[in-house]
Design an enzyme around this catalytic site. Structure first.
Site, mmCIF file in Angstrom:
data_model
loop_
_atom_site.group_PDB
_atom_site.id
_atom_site.type_symbol
_atom_site.label_atom_id
_atom_site.label_comp_id
_atom_site.label_asym_id
_atom_site.label_seq_id
_atom_site.Cartn_x
_atom_site.Cartn_y
_atom_site.Cartn_z
ATOM 1 N N THR A 137 30.136 -23.924 40.300
ATOM 2 C CA THR A 137 30.239 -23.913 41.687
ATOM 3 C C THR A 137 28.716 -23.805 42.294
ATOM 4 O O THR A 137 28.538 -24.701 43.082
ATOM 5 C CB THR A 137 30.922 -22.688 42.245
ATOM 6 O OG1 THR A 137 32.426 -22.941 41.577
ATOM 7 C CG2 THR A 137 31.157 -22.679 43.836
ATOM 8 N N ARG A 176 42.769 -28.778 34.984
ATOM 9 C CA ARG A 176 41.751 -29.564 35.444
ATOM 10 C C ARG A 176 40.834 -29.747 34.272
ATOM 11 O O ARG A 176 40.550 -29.069 33.779
ATOM 12 C CB ARG A 176 40.912 -29.298 36.709
ATOM 13 C CG ARG A 176 40.092 -29.957 37.181
ATOM 14 C CD ARG A 176 40.890 -31.299 37.904
ATOM 15 N NE ARG A 176 39.929 -31.978 39.036
ATOM 16 C CZ ARG A 176 39.399 -33.132 38.572
ATOM 17 N NH1 ARG A 176 39.462 -33.606 37.266
ATOM 18 N NH2 ARG A 176 38.463 -33.983 39.253
ATOM 19 N N SER A 219 39.658 -23.789 39.815
ATOM 20 C CA SER A 219 38.671 -23.250 39.176
ATOM 21 C C SER A 219 38.997 -21.785 38.853
ATOM 22 O O SER A 219 39.651 -21.374 39.420
ATOM 23 C CB SER A 219 37.316 -23.437 39.696
ATOM 24 O OG SER A 219 36.252 -22.836 38.896
ATOM 25 N N CYS A 246 44.635 -34.029 36.559
ATOM 26 C CA CYS A 246 43.484 -33.151 35.733
ATOM 27 C C CYS A 246 42.684 -34.022 34.996
ATOM 28 O O CYS A 246 41.721 -33.655 34.497
ATOM 29 C CB CYS A 246 44.306 -32.305 34.569
ATOM 30 S SG CYS A 246 45.128 -33.291 33.229
ATOM 31 N N CYS A 273 48.522 -34.038 27.459
ATOM 32 C CA CYS A 273 48.876 -34.067 28.783
ATOM 33 C C CYS A 273 49.348 -32.415 29.148
ATOM 34 O O CYS A 273 50.270 -32.093 28.677
ATOM 35 C CB CYS A 273 49.579 -34.993 29.478
ATOM 36 S SG CYS A 273 50.237 -34.796 31.092
ATOM 37 N N CYS A 289 43.945 -37.506 30.462
ATOM 38 C CA CYS A 289 44.486 -38.636 29.644
ATOM 39 C C CYS A 289 43.496 -39.812 29.643
ATOM 40 O O CYS A 289 43.119 -40.537 28.938
ATOM 41 C CB CYS A 289 45.840 -39.201 30.297
ATOM 42 S SG CYS A 289 45.518 -39.539 32.232
ATOM 43 N N CYS A 313 52.090 -35.924 37.422
ATOM 44 C CA CYS A 313 50.595 -35.893 37.492
ATOM 45 C C CYS A 313 49.784 -34.735 38.343
ATOM 46 O O CYS A 313 50.108 -34.706 39.506
ATOM 47 C CB CYS A 313 50.205 -37.288 37.612
ATOM 48 S SG CYS A 313 48.292 -37.204 37.571
#
Length: 549
Positions: free
Chosen positions: A340, A304, A55, A521, A495, A524, A518
């Site tokens: 958060t 992310r 984050s 995140c 991606c 896709c 990968c």
């Protein structure tokens, strides 16, 4: 049928992020205060708690203070308070205009907030959870839901270990465990794969606006001491995305001579040639950003998806056997660009609801009251006040949408008598390639901009190579026979980790999945125009290992 070990608890929590850990801590706090015996287990798919946490992050400590009023004395890793807060409009690759404080929606003001590593906060919360008696199991992926004979969720099945790519059992094969619970709490983060199944199975998002998403890409840099300005916060809007996509950039100065820089790209963009990763590399060359990175060294990279639909997209969060909370449900406040404190509050409310139910002689199968508790809390009121932020930005664009939100938030505190909705899913916004021109992306210079593979290397991503691919295609023919023809197969661009490629071999186009790259995140799973890609969890401990993100 696989013979599995069964472990039974009162509560199983899936996900070691702020929502899940807050829920686990709160339940045990209540149990200790009221001298009740309650067993709580938390499973986390990362190699350690915090390994998969990514984050910005500027956080409001309101929920942390509710959970641990003495968080400072306990050494929570919130040490850098915001002391400089600026928002810039980037009109071009050279131009930057600072917006006066009064021109910024008050929801974006960061007075009293802290710049932190959310991964480190999660690690600290895990320590508190274990001290309270929570059993924390890192490295165990929650692979499947388990239902009882009445169709209620009775727990989860962790992923099998030691399965080969072809599905056979390798030496050392270990079947996953069945973790049974009176209530299971799903806090997997944005687009959790079990949360997605729950939404479909129990129709939790029926009659709701579709969830909307952004892709957040972030890097951590070590900067020369003379350039370090702990507590400085910069947000930007405009360039490089312009009219191509919504979103914006950020740069925060942490302690220890570190800077985080990132770009959020809304995933409702239309141009299939757009590459969020390359937009981010471009962003760092703007003079406003580049001056903070001069002579610095990039030390980590990650990305992310962000669930940002807000109030209109918030699903029903209870189902028979458990709750879905935090970013798994979409509790982020998009007007504040913060999730958060809202995730933690949803965990606290979930814990109180579950604890109270466990004290009943016959606990109910479904905790309907949680939905009302959330909506009547400060979290629900905060999301309701911000209900128009995302749909207005989608309908009016960054500039005019920002103007409306300034009026709505600063003058009327979100009380204007209008409610906007965006009912078009992000994936359906992508337009045919023939309608668009590919943006120009320069070759990375190795100083400020970098290629995808070197970035993935800095995410410390690793997966056991000989295992079933966790990026599953419903129809393996769609990428080449449909997506390539219509959209020039956008997976090779949306991606941010180079997972998807179109490889030409013997005059034939082949869709190649480099699942080893990968970084989890989930883009896709969200943006594929055919909704043909399904992300499922790989073996436990696979994926990125973020040190300080």
């Amino acid at each position: 049928m696989t013979d599995r070990e069964v472990m039974e608890f009162d509560v199983v929590v899936v996900g070691g992020g702020p929502a899940g850990l807050s829920a686990a801590c709160r339940i045990m706090q209540r149990a200790q205060a009221e001298e009740k015996e309650i067993s709580v287990c938390l499973v986390e798919k990362g190699s350690e708690v915090g390994a998969h946490i990514l984050s910005g992050a500027v956080v409001d400590q309101i929920a942390l203070a509710e959970l641990f009023p003495d968080w400072k004395e306990k050494g929570a890793p919130l040490t850098t308070q915001v002391n400089s807060d600026e928002l810039f409009w980037l009109g071009s690759e050279k131009n930057a205009r600072s917006l006066s404080h009064w021109m910024v929606p008050k929801t974006l003001h960061n007075d009293g907030n802290y710049i932190i590593s959310l991964g480190n906060l999660s690690r600290w919360l895990a320590e508190q959870a274990e001290e309270l008696g929570v059993e924390v199991f890192p490295g165990f992926s929650a692979a499947h839901l388990s239902y009882d004979s009445d169709g209620n969720v009775e727990g989860i099945i962790t992923g099998d270990m030691g399965v080969a790519e072809n599905g056979t059992e390798k030496d050392g094969f270990m079947p996953g465990m069945l973790l049974k619970a009176k209530y299971t709490v799903f806090a997997e983060g944005c687009r959790g794969h079990l949360g997605k199944e729950l939404m479909s199975h129990f129709e939790l998002d029926k009659d709701k606006a579709p969830q909307h998403y952004g892709l957040g890409i972030k890097e951590l840099w070590d900067v020369p001491e003379a350039q370090s300005k702990p507590g400085a916060v910069i947000h930007t809007a405009g360039w490089p995305l312009g009219n191509e996509a919504g979103g914006g950039g950020f740069l925060y100065h942490l302690e220890n001579n570190q800077v985080v820089v990132g770009l959020i790209v809304d995933l409702n963009y239309k141009n299939p040639y757009l590459s969020p990763y390359d937009e981010f590399q471009k962003y760092k060359h703007h003079p406003l950003i580049a001056q903070h990175l001069k002579g610095a060294k990039r030390v980590s990279y990650g990305a992310r998806a962000i669930a940002k639909g807000g109030w209109a997209s918030l699903p029903k969060m209870s189902f028979p056997g458990g709750l879905v909370i935090g970013c798994d449900a979409g509790t982020l406040n998009p007007a504040k660009i913060k999730g958060t404190h809202t995730a933690m509050k949803s965990g606290i409310l979930a814990a109180d609801t579950i604890f109270d139910a466990l004290q009943m002689e016959t606990p109910p199968a479904e905790l309907h009251q949680f939905n009302d508790a959330l909506r009547n809390s400060w979290l629900g009121k905060e999301l309701q006040q911000a209900r128009n932020f995302v749909p207005v930005m989608h309908k009016l664009g960054t500039f005019w949408g920002g103007a409306y939100n300034w009026l709505d938030q600063n003058i009327f505190s979100g009380a204007l008598p209008f409610t906007f909705n965006d009912m078009t899913p992000d994936y359906a916004c992508l337009e045919l390639a023939e309608k668009h021109v590919a943006p120009e992306y320069k070759k990375p210079d190795g100083l400020l901009s970098f290629d995808k593979l070197s970035s993935v290397f800095l995410s410390n991503t690793n997966h056991e190579e000989d295992q079933p691919c966790h990026l599953q295609l419903k129809d393996p023919n769609i990428p080449v026979q449909s997506n390539l023809m219509k959209f020039d197969e956008p997976a090779q661009r949306y991606c941010p980790a180079g997972v998807y490629e179109i490889v030409e071999s013997n005059n034939e186009s082949i869709f190649q999945i480099n699942s080893q790259n990968c970084i989890h995140c989930k883009t896709c799973d969200i943006k594929d125009p055919a909704q043909n890609i399904t992300w499922v969890t790989p073996e436990g401990a696979g994926g990125p290992n973020y040190p300080n993100m």
